[in-house]
Design an enzyme around this catalytic site. Structure first.
Site, PDB file in Angstrom:
ATOM      1  N   LYS A 118     -70.065 -11.483  88.050  1.00 38.75           N
ATOM      2  CA  LYS A 118     -71.058 -11.967  89.231  1.00 38.75           C
ATOM      3  C   LYS A 118     -72.657 -11.899  88.953  1.00 38.75           C
ATOM      4  O   LYS A 118     -73.965 -12.780  89.052  1.00 38.75           O
ATOM      5  CB  LYS A 118     -70.788 -11.441  90.705  1.00 38.75           C
ATOM      6  CG  LYS A 118     -69.464 -11.884  90.937  1.00 38.75           C
ATOM      7  CD  LYS A 118     -69.297 -10.881  92.766  1.00 38.75           C
ATOM      8  CE  LYS A 118     -68.133 -10.940  92.444  1.00 38.75           C
ATOM      9  NZ  LYS A 118     -67.091 -12.133  93.295  1.00 38.75           N
ATOM     10  N   GLU A 202     -75.681  -6.014  97.394  1.00 38.86           N
ATOM     11  CA  GLU A 202     -76.381  -7.288  97.995  1.00 38.86           C
ATOM     12  C   GLU A 202     -76.702  -7.109  99.731  1.00 38.86           C
ATOM     13  O   GLU A 202     -75.625  -6.450 100.433  1.00 38.86           O
ATOM     14  CB  GLU A 202     -75.211  -8.812  98.388  1.00 38.86           C
ATOM     15  CG  GLU A 202     -75.732  -9.239  96.933  1.00 38.86           C
ATOM     16  CD  GLU A 202     -74.306 -10.591  97.083  1.00 38.86           C
ATOM     17  OE1 GLU A 202     -73.821 -10.848  97.827  1.00 38.86           O
ATOM     18  OE2 GLU A 202     -73.885 -11.116  95.724  1.00 38.86           O
ATOM     19  N   HIS A 237     -61.262 -11.086 103.843  1.00 40.52           N
ATOM     20  CA  HIS A 237     -62.599 -12.108 102.700  1.00 40.52           C
ATOM     21  C   HIS A 237     -61.592 -13.289 101.738  1.00 40.52           C
ATOM     22  O   HIS A 237     -62.540 -13.465 101.145  1.00 40.52           O
ATOM     23  CB  HIS A 237     -62.887 -11.159 101.544  1.00 40.52           C
ATOM     24  CG  HIS A 237     -64.049  -9.799 102.620  1.00 40.52           C
ATOM     25  ND1 HIS A 237     -64.944 -10.663 103.186  1.00 40.52           N
ATOM     26  CD2 HIS A 237     -64.500  -8.562 102.559  1.00 40.52           C
ATOM     27  CE1 HIS A 237     -66.221  -9.440 103.775  1.00 40.52           C
ATOM     28  NE2 HIS A 237     -65.388  -8.459 103.245  1.00 40.52           N
ATOM     29  N   ARG A 294     -62.163 -22.649  87.160  1.00 35.93           N
ATOM     30  CA  ARG A 294     -60.760 -22.841  87.456  1.00 35.93           C
ATOM     31  C   ARG A 294     -60.683 -24.148  88.471  1.00 35.93           C
ATOM     32  O   ARG A 294     -61.880 -23.786  88.906  1.00 35.93           O
ATOM     33  CB  ARG A 294     -59.812 -21.533  87.975  1.00 35.93           C
ATOM     34  CG  ARG A 294     -60.260 -20.879  88.683  1.00 35.93           C
ATOM     35  CD  ARG A 294     -59.918 -20.055  89.157  1.00 35.93           C
ATOM     36  NE  ARG A 294     -60.257 -19.243  90.224  1.00 35.93           N
ATOM     37  CZ  ARG A 294     -60.219 -19.308  91.524  1.00 35.93           C
ATOM     38  NH1 ARG A 294     -59.349 -20.213  91.795  1.00 35.93           N
ATOM     39  NH2 ARG A 294     -60.854 -17.900  92.276  1.00 35.93           N
TER      40      ARG A 294
HETATM   41  P1  ADP Z   1     -59.726 -19.934  96.003  1.00 40.09           P
HETATM   42  O1  ADP Z   1     -61.307 -19.575  96.737  1.00 40.09           O
HETATM   43  O2  ADP Z   1     -58.875 -20.505  94.781  1.00 40.09           O
HETATM   44  O3  ADP Z   1     -58.694 -18.840  96.622  1.00 40.09           O
HETATM   45  P2  ADP Z   1     -59.470 -16.896  94.968  1.00 40.09           P
HETATM   46  O4  ADP Z   1     -60.442 -15.945  95.233  1.00 40.09           O
HETATM   47  O5  ADP Z   1     -58.386 -16.202  96.190  1.00 40.09           O
HETATM   48  O6  ADP Z   1     -59.593 -18.316  94.982  1.00 40.09           O
HETATM   49  O7  ADP Z   1     -58.009 -16.214  94.315  1.00 40.09           O
HETATM   50  C1  ADP Z   1     -57.060 -17.658  93.515  1.00 40.09           C
HETATM   51  C2  ADP Z   1     -55.777 -16.961  93.089  1.00 40.09           C
HETATM   52  O8  ADP Z   1     -55.999 -15.931  91.920  1.00 40.09           O
HETATM   53  C3  ADP Z   1     -55.373 -15.943  94.209  1.00 40.09           C
HETATM   54  O9  ADP Z   1     -54.189 -15.884  93.432  1.00 40.09           O
HETATM   55  C4  ADP Z   1     -55.367 -14.149  93.424  1.00 40.09           C
HETATM   56  O10 ADP Z   1     -55.158 -13.545  94.151  1.00 40.09           O
HETATM   57  C5  ADP Z   1     -56.068 -14.693  92.102  1.00 40.09           C
HETATM   58  N1  ADP Z   1     -57.116 -13.884  91.208  1.00 40.09           N
HETATM   59  C6  ADP Z   1     -58.870 -14.136  91.846  1.00 40.09           C
HETATM   60  N2  ADP Z   1     -59.145 -13.610  91.314  1.00 40.09           N
HETATM   61  C7  ADP Z   1     -58.820 -12.240  90.604  1.00 40.09           C
HETATM   62  C8  ADP Z   1     -59.133 -11.291  89.931  1.00 40.09           C
HETATM   63  N3  ADP Z   1     -59.540 -11.253  89.288  1.00 40.09           N
HETATM   64  N4  ADP Z   1     -57.926 -11.284  88.797  1.00 40.09           N
HETATM   65  C9  ADP Z   1     -56.747 -11.548  89.271  1.00 40.09           C
HETATM   66  N5  ADP Z   1     -56.195 -12.096  90.274  1.00 40.09           N
HETATM   67  C10 ADP Z   1     -56.904 -12.497  90.615  1.00 40.09           C
HETATM   68  P1  ADP Z   2     -64.766 -12.990  95.951  1.00 37.30           P
HETATM   69  O1  ADP Z   2     -64.925 -12.738  93.946  1.00 37.30           O
HETATM   70  O2  ADP Z   2     -63.957 -11.932  95.913  1.00 37.30           O
HETATM   71  O3  ADP Z   2     -64.525 -14.547  95.521  1.00 37.30           O
HETATM   72  P2  ADP Z   2     -67.240 -13.187  96.769  1.00 37.30           P
HETATM   73  O4  ADP Z   2     -68.534 -12.599  96.081  1.00 37.30           O
HETATM   74  O5  ADP Z   2     -66.932 -15.368  96.403  1.00 37.30           O
HETATM   75  O6  ADP Z   2     -66.292 -12.588  95.902  1.00 37.30           O
HETATM   76  O7  ADP Z   2     -66.984 -13.086  98.113  1.00 37.30           O
HETATM   77  C1  ADP Z   2     -65.857 -13.163  99.001  1.00 37.30           C
HETATM   78  C2  ADP Z   2     -66.562 -13.852 100.230  1.00 37.30           C
HETATM   79  O8  ADP Z   2     -66.944 -12.533 100.626  1.00 37.30           O
HETATM   80  C3  ADP Z   2     -67.135 -14.761  99.987  1.00 37.30           C
HETATM   81  O9  ADP Z   2     -66.344 -15.628 100.970  1.00 37.30           O
HETATM   82  C4  ADP Z   2     -68.003 -13.978 101.784  1.00 37.30           C
HETATM   83  O10 ADP Z   2     -66.749 -14.122 103.124  1.00 37.30           O
HETATM   84  C5  ADP Z   2     -67.863 -12.886 101.729  1.00 37.30           C
HETATM   85  N1  ADP Z   2     -69.262 -12.192 101.011  1.00 37.30           N
HETATM   86  C6  ADP Z   2     -69.516 -12.014  99.652  1.00 37.30           C
HETATM   87  N2  ADP Z   2     -70.562 -11.631 100.493  1.00 37.30           N
HETATM   88  C7  ADP Z   2     -71.589 -11.791 101.106  1.00 37.30           C
HETATM   89  C8  ADP Z   2     -72.956 -11.100 101.663  1.00 37.30           C
HETATM   90  N3  ADP Z   2     -73.545 -10.672 100.816  1.00 37.30           N
HETATM   91  N4  ADP Z   2     -73.070 -10.642 102.548  1.00 37.30           N
HETATM   92  C9  ADP Z   2     -72.052 -12.055 103.710  1.00 37.30           C
HETATM   93  N5  ADP Z   2     -70.345 -12.016 103.548  1.00 37.30           N
HETATM   94  C10 ADP Z   2     -70.390 -11.705 102.297  1.00 37.30           C
HETATM   95 MG    MG Z   3     -65.207 -15.865  95.399  1.00 35.00          MG
END
Ligand code: ADP
Ligand code: ADP
Ligand code: MG
Length: 498
Positions: A118, A202, A237, A294
């Site tokens: 990230k 953040e 989240h 992806r």
């Molecule tokens: P989406 O926005 O497509 O819902 P998610 O972050 O929820 O994306 O991830 C989709 C799938 O990938 C879920 O089954 C989640 O558990 C898996 N996943 C996401 N990030 C990781 C990670 N870093 N390691 C293992 N599984 C992951």
């Molecule tokens: P992941 O890899 O788990 O998907 P993200 O960075 O996409 O991580 O964050 C997942 C969720 O967490 C976002 O969809 C949002 O709802 C919340 N989130 C992430 N960053 C922030 C932020 N700086 N402030 C508020 N909510 C956040």
């Molecule tokens: Mg995300």
């Protein structure tokens, strides 16, 4: 240009089936891989060939790179599609697939690696002046220094794992007094989940909407976006309901965010499908969050409003074709809503409720699409993600898509375990959702499990009166009407179970 004749899908469940269906339409042979827990899974039955790759635990099957690559070589496949989750965002896998002389259906290993961090992604995006959430540009481990930065940014802040995903390794800190404890927790969670303890800080946006853009690039340097998806209805989240388009984007804001998304992709020399995630604050300022390299779980809403099959596009791009359209050729048609049907109990903090699908009947009709990987009588294995299905409803307007979703939820019949369907109906009926005035705090703000129970009590009264009428009708003859009442009562039972 190399044509793909045989494709191995390195995934399971609904996404494996969804990919194989498109491949088959293109005349491409399909190979499934499966763990011992998935012997009878639908993706195994659907594929032209299937290869067992090990025990149920994904660490011994779906996550083992060399077993999957060996299976592809053994089957004489010429490409691998990783789906989402599992190995889809693993740059080593993409590199190994290529080394084995196979096509990886996705971006380059370099793009995956860059966007997998990230922090590195934010640094790359900053070069194109894409707006970022205020925060640290480097991983941080020194507690006094981190505290100083946090108070400069201003509480609440969010501590995030740079290697994070799936909502793991994220900690909100409301006051300085909690800082140290939360920082330690985030670091150890990141270490155990991702083998990388790097965390950063953040600003925590307090009323954010999660809005992401689907982007697509080819291997000739062209990149376009296929509009946005609104994914603000989340628990833990993580998304449960997604829609396209977002009800708050004006054409101007859409163009601005779309351009930022394309710039993020360009900053990584990106090709194939990807998603650029933003959060949008209450004043409609937007900030880049991360890029998912992806196909996304919620990609069908984009397919419904654009008419494209994103998997077919992915395959053609991987073969080396140019994008078949330019940005100005694209437009939005109608509105699509996806609800994720998880085997989870909304009465119990959305914890998984694994079991067997005693009854399982999908809704049907105009504008309804169900992507799932199960049939009646099948058990949801506890080794994997508890998602049963995605239901996508498409109609001319948002209002109609909402009404269709409610109708389809009522028609969806699942017994044997708890699901998120009843919760999704609650959302569809809620004024905040209907008016478009909601953010990622929707569940905390408005949802209480009692609302589902209250609903059942209300239904119980209705059913009592229906049964009473039925008894009266039965005693009075009129078999047709009795039939009708019986149907109503079985629907009611289903709704209570939802
Ligand atoms: P989406 O926005 O497509 O819902 P998610 O972050 O929820 O994306 O991830 C989709 C799938 O990938 C879920 O089954 C989640 O558990 C898996 N996943 C996401 N990030 C990781 C990670 N870093 N390691 C293992 N599984 C992951
Ligand atoms: P992941 O890899 O788990 O998907 P993200 O960075 O996409 O991580 O964050 C997942 C969720 O967490 C976002 O969809 C949002 O709802 C919340 N989130 C992430 N960053 C922030 C932020 N700086 N402030 C508020 N909510 C956040
Ligand atoms: Mg995300």
């Amino acid at each position: 240009m190399k044509r793909i004749k045989k494709l191995l899908v390195a995934n399971r469940g609904e996404i494996a089936l969804r990919i194989m269906r498109s491949a088959r339409e293109m005349g491409i042979q399909t190979v499934a891989v499966f763990s011992q827990a998935d012997r009878n899974a639908l993706h195994v039955r659907f594929a032209d060939e299937a290869i067992c790759i090990g025990p149920p635990a994904s660490s011994q099957s779906y996550l083992v790179m060399n077993k999957i690559i060996e299976a592809a070589l053994e089957a004489n496949a010429d490409a691998i599609h990783p789906g989402y989750g599992f190995l889809s965002e693993n740059e080593n896998f993409a590199a190994e697939v290529k080394k084995a002389g196979l096509i990886f259906i996705g971006p380059s290993a370099e793009s995956i690696e860059l966007m997998g961090s990230k922090l590195a992604a934010k640094t790359a995006a900053a070069k194109f002046n894409v707006p970022l959430v205020p925060g640290t540009a480097e991983p941080i481990s020194d507690i006094p220094q981190a505290k100083k930065i946090a108070s400069e940014i201003g509480y609440p802040i969010l501590i995030k794992a740079s290697a994070g995903g799936g909502g793991k390794g994220m900690r909100v800190v409301n006051h300085e007094a909690e800082f140290e404890e939360q920082m330690e927790r985030a670091t150890s969670e990141a270490m155990s989940a991702f083998g990388d303890g790097a965390v950063f800080i953040e600003k925590y946006v307090t009323q954010p909407r999660h809005i992401e853009f689907q982007i697509f690039g080819d291997q000739h340097g062209n990149v376009v976006h296929l509009f946005e998806r609104e994914c603000s209805i989340q628990r833990r989240h993580q998304k449960v309901i997604e829609e396209a388009p977002s009800s708050i984007l004006t054409p101007e804001l859409r163009a601005k965010m779309g351009k930022a998304a394309v710039d993020v992709a360009k900053s990584a020399n990106y090709y194939n499908a990807g998603t650029v995630e933003f959060i949008v604050d209450e004043n409609k300022n937007f900030y880049f969050l991360e890029m998912n390299t992806r196909l996304q779980v919620e990609h069908p809403v984009t397919e419904q409003i654009t008419g494209f099959d994103l998997v077919k596009l992915q395959i053609k791009i991987a073969e080396g074709e140019k994008l078949p359209f330019q940005q100005e050729d694209l437009s939005i048609h109608g509105h699509a809503i996806e609800v994720r049907v998880y085997a989870e109990d909304p009465n119990n903090n959305f914890l998984p409720d694994i079991g067997t699908l005693k009854t399982y009947r999908r809704p049907q009709g105009h504008g309804i699409r169900v992507d799932d990987g199960f049939e009646q009588g099948m058990a949801i294995p506890f080794y994997y993600d508890p998602m049963i299905a995605k239901m996508i409803c498409h109609d001319e307007t948002r209002e109609r898509a909402i009404e269709k979703t409610i109708r389809a939820i009522d028609e969806y019949e699942i017994t044997g375990l708890e699901t998120t369907l009843g919760f999704c109906k609650f959302v569809m009926k809620h004024e905040a959702f209907r008016s478009g005035d909601f953010d990622t705090k929707f569940v905390e703000k408005y949802f209480k499990p009692e609302f589902l129970e209250e609903k059942s009590v209300e239904d119980e009264e209705i059913i009592a009166s229906i049964l009473a009428t039925q008894v009266v009708n039965e005693s009075k003859t009129a078999p047709l009407k009795t039939q009708h009442n019986i149907t109503t009562s079985s629907n009611w039972k289903k709704n209570r179970n939802n």
